[in-house]
Write an enzyme that holds these catalytic residues in place. Structure first.
Site, PDB file in Angstrom:
ATOM      1  N   LYS A 227       0.819  -1.215   0.000  1.00 15.73           N
ATOM      2  CA  LYS A 227       0.000   0.000   0.000  1.00 15.73           C
ATOM      3  C   LYS A 227       0.850   1.261   0.000  1.00 15.73           C
ATOM      4  O   LYS A 227       2.055   1.225   0.251  1.00 15.73           O
ATOM      5  CB  LYS A 227      -0.956  -0.022   1.203  1.00 15.73           C
ATOM      6  CG  LYS A 227      -2.114  -1.015   0.973  1.00 15.73           C
ATOM      7  CD  LYS A 227      -3.144  -1.017   2.080  1.00 15.73           C
ATOM      8  CE  LYS A 227      -4.257  -2.025   1.730  1.00 15.73           C
ATOM      9  NZ  LYS A 227      -5.230  -2.169   2.826  1.00 15.73           N
ATOM     10  N   ARG A 261      -2.542  -9.808   5.994  1.00 16.48           N
ATOM     11  CA  ARG A 261      -3.081  -9.994   4.637  1.00 16.48           C
ATOM     12  C   ARG A 261      -2.027  -9.491   3.649  1.00 16.48           C
ATOM     13  O   ARG A 261      -1.702  -8.297   3.665  1.00 16.48           O
ATOM     14  CB  ARG A 261      -4.387  -9.212   4.509  1.00 16.48           C
ATOM     15  CG  ARG A 261      -5.085  -9.343   3.171  1.00 16.48           C
ATOM     16  CD  ARG A 261      -6.384  -8.539   3.169  1.00 16.48           C
ATOM     17  NE  ARG A 261      -7.053  -8.590   1.887  1.00 16.48           N
ATOM     18  CZ  ARG A 261      -6.764  -7.809   0.848  1.00 16.48           C
ATOM     19  NH1 ARG A 261      -5.813  -6.913   0.951  1.00 16.48           N
ATOM     20  NH2 ARG A 261      -7.432  -7.926  -0.286  1.00 16.48           N
TER      21      ARG A 261
HETATM   22  C1  7PJ Z   1      -7.881  -4.736   2.772  1.00 22.34           C
HETATM   23  C2  7PJ Z   1      -8.917  -5.613   2.501  1.00 22.34           C
HETATM   24  C3  7PJ Z   1      -7.441  -4.564   4.113  1.00 22.34           C
HETATM   25  C4  7PJ Z   1      -9.099  -6.196   4.734  1.00 22.34           C
HETATM   26  C5  7PJ Z   1      -8.284  -4.685   0.653  1.00 22.34           C
HETATM   27  C6  7PJ Z   1      -5.501  -3.715  -1.200  1.00 22.34           C
HETATM   28  C7  7PJ Z   1      -6.868  -3.126  -1.223  1.00 22.34           C
HETATM   29  N1  7PJ Z   1      -9.520  -6.359   3.457  1.00 22.34           N
HETATM   30  N2  7PJ Z   1      -9.156  -5.584   1.172  1.00 22.34           N
HETATM   31  N3  7PJ Z   1      -8.080  -5.328   5.056  1.00 22.34           N
HETATM   32  N4  7PJ Z   1      -7.486  -4.170   1.596  1.00 22.34           N
HETATM   33  N5  7PJ Z   1      -9.674  -6.898   5.715  1.00 22.34           N
HETATM   34  O1  7PJ Z   1      -5.282  -4.885  -0.918  1.00 22.34           O
HETATM   35  O2  7PJ Z   1      -4.574  -2.924  -1.523  1.00 22.34           O
HETATM   36  O3  7PJ Z   1      -6.557  -3.782   4.462  1.00 22.34           O
HETATM   37  S1  7PJ Z   1      -8.230  -4.304  -1.053  1.00 22.34           S
END
Ligand code: 7PJ
Length: 279
Positions: A227, A261
């Protein structure tokens, strides 16, 4: 103190022997720019990406059909189901836990029928019908904080006290979900890095990881892989943010994050193994 995390077919201990951070691998099922093979090819690509993540030691695969990049337009329900459902059915019995990244109650219902272990909602289950869609199941539910919506969230993020406001939001959502009859042992929280936040807001929240976990007594999921908060301190473009992202994941885990994640599963798994061995 919360001791277990009910995660569909799995049950993760949160205290004592066997506690370690879990690695969630990101599986985007979006038509990719470098192929024009349509639906079938994007399914094949997603499955082979998932197979590699399994070899790399992933614990949870997070399947998402809709891009939630800042400014991205919403994806129609039928398109999201067409992208995501075949992947969920294909991955369901491959070993890892399966999560679906969606805010649409109809996708949640279909995913639960397919047997997913987690619903990951960037909208914190605020859509009408979301609580009813997930209530009568045993899958885990990730409640993420987002200010505004993906189309507008990065225009002018503003808080008086970002940490206090995110805690207040998450507490309100936890209370609403428990009041609707959901077992709190199914819930986890996520500060939502990059979702209506400046770089300073993101790092204030990352530094407050331990405080969020103790004040809300919930396992925490941290998603900062590649990010802009990583780019801001490393000066690197998105395709060179792997090491910076691993550093951020470790910072979250060192403060008690239960799940990270990530895009780069193999590297994160190795970093966590070494960190764990040093504990
Ligand atoms: C996140 C997500 C996050 C959770 C995305 C990306 C954008 N779900 N989905 N937490 N980010 N729980 O991965 O850059 O930070 S999509």
């Amino acid at each position: 103190m919360r001791s277990t995390f009910q995660f569909g077919r799995f049950n993760y201990p949160l205290q004592g022997e066997g506690v370690r951070a879990r690695v969630m691998g990101i599986l985007n099922v979006t038509p990719d720019s470098f192929s024009d093979g349509g639906q079938h090819q994007s399914l094949e690509f997603a499955i082979s990406h998932a197979e590699q993540m399994i070899l790399d030691g992933v614990d949870i695969i997070d399947v998402g059909g809709e891009s939630s990049r800042p400014g991205a337009p919403p994806l129609p329900l039928e398109d999201e189901l067409r992208r995501v459902m075949p992947v969920l059915y294909a991955l369901r019995d491959q070993g890892p836990a399966i999560s679906v990244d969606t805010y649409k109650p109809q996708v949640m219902r279909e995913a639960i029928i397919a047997g997913v272990d987690m619903i990951n909602d960037i909208n914190g289950f605020r859509a009408p019908g979301a609580l009813e869609a997930v209530r009568d199941s045993d899958c885990a539910l990730c409640i993420m904080h987002m200010q505004s919506d993906p189309q507008h969230m990065q225009l002018a993020p503003a808080y008086t006290d970002v940490v206090a406001e995110v805690i207040t939001f998450l507490r309100e959502r936890i209370n609403a979900m428990v009041a609707s009859g959901i077992d709190p042992r199914r819930l986890c929280i996520d500060p939502g890095f990059g979702f209506g936040k400046t770089v300073e807001h993101n790092y204030a929240l990352l530094r407050a990881t331990g405080r969020l976990i103790t004040e809300l007594d919930m396992p925490l999921l941290a998603g900062l892989s590649r990010k802009s908060m990583v780019g801001a301190v490393t000066g690197k473009p998105v395709e060179r943010r792997m090491a910076g992202s691993v550093g951020g994941a470790l910072a979250a885990v060192a403060q008690g994050a239960a799940i990270v994640r990530v895009h780069d599963v193999a590297e994160t798994v190795d970093a966590l193994k070494v960190w764990q061995a040093a504990q």
